[in-house]
Write a protein that holds these residues in place. Structure first.
Motif, PDB file in Angstrom:
ATOM      1  N   ILE A   1      12.161   7.474  -9.480  1.00 47.86           N
ATOM      2  CA  ILE A   1      13.241   8.472  -9.516  1.00 47.86           C
ATOM      3  C   ILE A   1      14.018   8.448  -8.207  1.00 47.86           C
ATOM      4  O   ILE A   1      15.255   8.423  -8.184  1.00 47.86           O
ATOM      5  N   ALA A   2      13.275   8.417  -7.081  1.00 52.15           N
ATOM      6  CA  ALA A   2      13.938   8.425  -5.780  1.00 52.15           C
ATOM      7  C   ALA A   2      14.804   7.182  -5.600  1.00 52.15           C
ATOM      8  O   ALA A   2      15.933   7.265  -5.102  1.00 52.15           O
ATOM      9  N   ILE A   3      14.295   6.031  -6.022  1.00 55.97           N
ATOM     10  CA  ILE A   3      15.065   4.792  -5.865  1.00 55.97           C
ATOM     11  C   ILE A   3      16.332   4.845  -6.711  1.00 55.97           C
ATOM     12  O   ILE A   3      17.416   4.459  -6.263  1.00 55.97           O
TER      13      ILE A   3
ATOM     14  N   ASP B   1       0.833  -1.210   0.000  1.00 54.77           N
ATOM     15  CA  ASP B   1       0.000   0.000   0.000  1.00 54.77           C
ATOM     16  C   ASP B   1       0.863   1.254   0.000  1.00 54.77           C
ATOM     17  O   ASP B   1       0.561   2.228  -0.695  1.00 54.77           O
ATOM     18  N   VAL B   2       1.946   1.215   0.800  1.00 56.50           N
ATOM     19  CA  VAL B   2       2.825   2.385   0.863  1.00 56.50           C
ATOM     20  C   VAL B   2       3.468   2.625  -0.497  1.00 56.50           C
ATOM     21  O   VAL B   2       3.527   3.760  -0.985  1.00 56.50           O
TER      22      VAL B   2
ATOM     23  N   LEU C   1       2.267   1.818  -3.341  1.00 56.23           N
ATOM     24  CA  LEU C   1       1.222   2.344  -4.227  1.00 56.23           C
ATOM     25  C   LEU C   1       0.838   3.770  -3.855  1.00 56.23           C
ATOM     26  O   LEU C   1       0.236   4.473  -4.660  1.00 56.23           O
ATOM     27  N   GLY C   2       1.188   4.196  -2.638  1.00 56.09           N
ATOM     28  CA  GLY C   2       0.852   5.538  -2.186  1.00 56.09           C
ATOM     29  C   GLY C   2       1.651   6.608  -2.898  1.00 56.09           C
ATOM     30  O   GLY C   2       1.281   7.772  -2.898  1.00 56.09           O
ATOM     31  N   PHE C   3       2.759   6.218  -3.501  1.00 57.87           N
ATOM     32  CA  PHE C   3       3.572   7.177  -4.254  1.00 57.87           C
ATOM     33  C   PHE C   3       3.177   7.152  -5.718  1.00 57.87           C
ATOM     34  O   PHE C   3       2.908   6.083  -6.259  1.00 57.87           O
ATOM     35  N   PRO C   4       3.192   8.297  -6.378  1.00 59.36           N
ATOM     36  CA  PRO C   4       3.124   8.255  -7.834  1.00 59.36           C
ATOM     37  C   PRO C   4       4.328   7.446  -8.328  1.00 59.36           C
ATOM     38  O   PRO C   4       5.457   7.718  -7.898  1.00 59.36           O
TER      39      PRO C   4
ATOM     40  N   LEU D   1       6.293   7.011 -10.936  1.00 57.89           N
ATOM     41  CA  LEU D   1       7.511   7.554 -11.541  1.00 57.89           C
ATOM     42  C   LEU D   1       8.365   8.294 -10.504  1.00 57.89           C
ATOM     43  O   LEU D   1       9.594   8.198 -10.507  1.00 57.89           O
ATOM     44  N   LEU D   2       7.691   9.006  -9.574  1.00 57.75           N
ATOM     45  CA  LEU D   2       8.433   9.738  -8.545  1.00 57.75           C
ATOM     46  C   LEU D   2       9.200   8.784  -7.644  1.00 57.75           C
ATOM     47  O   LEU D   2      10.377   9.011  -7.328  1.00 57.75           O
TER      48      LEU D   2
END
Lengths: 334, 359
Positions: A185-187, A173-174, A176-179, A181-182
């Protein structure tokens, strides 16, 4: 006993019934007919295949995908130049040169470059052809990774339930909580730019889809009669999970995985466009686009062709995935 | 209904906390420490110690997490080390652009996608249907950044001498400025107050600001600059919405109550409008909510292509430049918006379909 065994038994009892005598040839012909009819039993997969063949869009998608795989395999044969070879001193061409196609009236004494010359004086056509290798490999490996890990987590979560189910699905769920692509990018920012890390990042952000679908499937199948029967026969949990539940849960995952290849290729191209995926001089469509994006007004062909290649590839997998969905689940779409 | 809302809201809280924690640790996992990335490779140990002290970076990690959580709850998002300005201020400047972009794109995709889906469903298996669905399939397969560049090429270069010309970058043309509504209306706002900040934030929505103050020249300029990015961003959601609308309406139209409605003599338009469309709306609403995440992600690419200083682009720059405060603040805001929108979608779903809240 599988379906086909069953049919073969049935078939043998039929052939025994064939009487001897004058009519034997005729009856043999008839038997041959029966054999042809029964030799290909209508299993679920065969029915699905037939439904798939009937849908034009699915077949177009399959055609595109097969063609792309062939292009990727035959790249050294199809590409007139080495994709990273700089042509300065080899030929009389300059950077950003427009496409030159002999069949369309480009002077015969000029070297032919179907998609023009890029900013580093390389043959764009060869680069686009070689790009198919990168995108297809990346799409395939990303989905394989996401599928195995995601579906594995989903299967165990659905089968065992309890704390593992709770924690694993909250983690999903967490994510999926992020858009998506963003988060990708962070990963990549954490792992460092590069194609392999982009692959990992996209696998991580797409994993929850597989986990959720697998979990839902397992939850439903777990309660079915054949699983209870297997349990009553004394089968181990492991046997039930791997032999009874998972094989019956795979159908929607096949569809999801095919569509997932399309998503993976699109997102990877996006990451490469931002400079986080494939690094120069690799011939990758997204990074080719990124390198030449400031030339869009002066040399539009350098932006147009790599993007078109991405679009066709993604389209192929999308169409094929839709076709598979319609074929595997006839209740969905009439 | 109330218990359903409570349950859904309570379920969203762990996800939000999870997001905050994940962001916190992701940032700290980014290679390279903020001191050398900001003060330079040759920063002395003493300078770094001062820097870490000032930014609370030498506390134990769980204390840092605690402080960070407290700050988020009190909406103190810290200061960007690269811009030397509060993250809140950067949000005030940059969030409105992304909001306008995402909302315009969403509006566009709904206004075009839903009618296309209805037309395709009503003319099922005709050329219109096949054509629309072929277009939708191409639409979902479109790389946003490529479409953006190609649109810019077409509308800014090929059509430059026609009335259809559109600007390929920026928010406003050079020399055009948006005057905030509070200046136009002569409001007295005390500097730095929350009320002043709120008004500044609201006025940074250029299309909105110049619409309510009737500054039509600036308004049209802002709209024109928004068209190409919004179209590029809207293509994928539009195609998805068209497909879902079509398949949902097709399914509903084969139901018994549609036959009943036809049998009692209702006109086809009224059958589609009040029996078909209303019931087909549920999956459409869900998918619209889910598209918001794609829009926010796509905004990074769109803002890059069209040189727009929005949240997406700022976030990307901050991640690659290790600007902890911006990444933390912006990601938490963006992800929270996303979670809240999905919560609203779930609630509206329950409102539209009473069966759900009883489960």
């Amino acid at each position: 006993m599988t379906d086909s065994d069953h049919h073969r038994d049935h078939l043998e009892s039929r052939t025994v019934v064939v009487p001897r005598g004058k009519a034997i040839e005729m009856l043999q012909a008839q038997a041959a007919d029966v054999t042809r009819l029964y030799a290909r039993p209508m299993t679920q997969w065969r029915l699905a295949l037939r439904r798939f063949r009937e849908r034009k869009s699915g077949m177009i998608g399959l055609g595109i995908v097969v063609a792309l795989i062939l292009v990727a395999i035959l790249a050294p044969v199809l590409a007139p130049y080495d994709p990273i070879q700089i042509l300065i001193g080899k030929e009389d061409v300059s950077r950003y040169e427009s496409p030159c196609i002999h069949a369309l009236g480009c002077p015969e004494d000029r070297p032919q470059h179907i998609m023009g010359i890029d900013g580093n004086v390389r043959d764009q056509f060869s680069r686009v052809i070689y790009g198919s290798r990168v995108s297809l490999t990346l799409g395939f490996f990303t989905v394989t990774l996401a599928l195995f890990v995601g579906a594995g987590i989903g299967a165990v979560a659905g089968f065992r339930g309890g704390w593992f189910d709770n924690i694993a699905m909250r983690v999903m769920d967490v994510i999926l909580g992020f858009p998506s692509l963003l988060l990708a990018i962070a990963i990549v920012a954490v792992l460092g730019p590069g194609l392999r890390n982009a692959l990992l990042a996209i696998a991580i952000v797409t994993m929850p889809g597989y986990a959720r679908v697998m979990r839902a499937q397992v939850l439903a199948i777990k309660e079915s009669d054949f699983v209870s029967a297997s349990r009553a026969l004394g089968a181990s949990s492991r046997h039930i999970l791997f032999r009874r539940v998972i094989p019956n849960a795979l159908t929607p995952l096949v569809v999801l995985a095919t569509l997932g290849v399309a998503t993976a290729i699109l997102e990877a191209a996006g990451l490469s466009f931002l400079g986080l995926g494939a690094q120069p001089p690799a011939a990758e469509w997204g990074s080719m686009l990124a390198t030449e994006r400031n030339q869009v007004f002066t040399a539009p062909h350098l932006v147009f062709y790599p993007g078109l290649a991405i679009m066709i590839t993604v389209l192929g997998f999308n169409l094929m995935g839709d076709g598979l969905r319609d074929a595997l689940d006839p209740t969905l779409n009439k | 209904m109330l218990s359903y809302i409570t349950r859904r809201v309570l379920l969203a809280i762990p996800v939000l906390i999870g997001i905050v924690v994940v962001v916190f640790f992701l940032i700290r996992a980014i290679p390279g420490d903020p001191c050398t990335s900001l003060l330079g490779e040759r920063a002395t140990a003493a300078a770094c110690a001062r820097f870490n002290e000032a930014n609370g970076l030498n506390e134990p990690i769980y204390i840092q997490l605690g402080i960070y959580m407290k700050n988020i709850v009190t909406f103190d998002l810290g200061e960007s080390v690269r811009f030397s300005r509060p993250v809140n201020q950067l949000l005030i400047e940059r969030l409105p652009l992304t909001t306008e972009l995402a909302l315009t794109a969403l509006l566009l995709s709904v206004l075009v996608g839903v009618p296309l889906g209805i037309v395709a469903a009503r003319r099922h298996n005709t050329l219109v249907d096949t054509g629309t669905m072929a277009l939708a399939n191409i639409g979902v397969s479109m790389p946003v950044f490529w479409l953006g560049l190609m649109l810019a090429y077409l509308f800014a270069l090929i059509l430059r001498d026609t009335p259809l010309v559109l600007p390929p970058s920026g928010r406003l043309s050079p020399g055009v400025f948006s005057t905030p509504y509070y200046t136009v209306w002569g409001w007295e706002l005390s500097d730095g107050s929350a009320w002043a900040k709120f008004n500044e934030y609201a006025a940074n929505h250029y299309i909105f600001n110049n619409f309510i103050t009737f500054q039509w020249t600036v308004f049209w300029d802002a709209v024109k600059h928004m068209i190409l990015p919004a179209v590029a961003l809207a293509t994928i959601p539009m195609s998805i919405i068209a497909r879902i609308t079509r398949s949902s309406l097709l399914e509903v139209m084969s139901k018994d109550y549609i036959r009943t409605a036809r049998a009692k003599g209702a006109t086809e338009t009224s059958v589609v409008r009040s029996h078909g469309f209303r019931n087909a709306l549920l999956p459409v609403v869900t998918i619209i909510g889910l598209q918001l995440g794609a829009l926010l992600g796509g905004a990074v690419l769109t803002e890059t292509v069209f040189n727009l200083a929005g949240v997406g682009r700022a976030l990307y720059d901050a991640i690659t430049g290790r600007d902890y405060a911006i990444v933390q603040g912006f990601t938490v805001i963006v992800a929270s918006v996303y979670v809240l929108v999905n919560l609203l979608v779930d609630l509206s779903y329950a409102y539209l379909d009473p069966r759900i809240r009883l489960e």
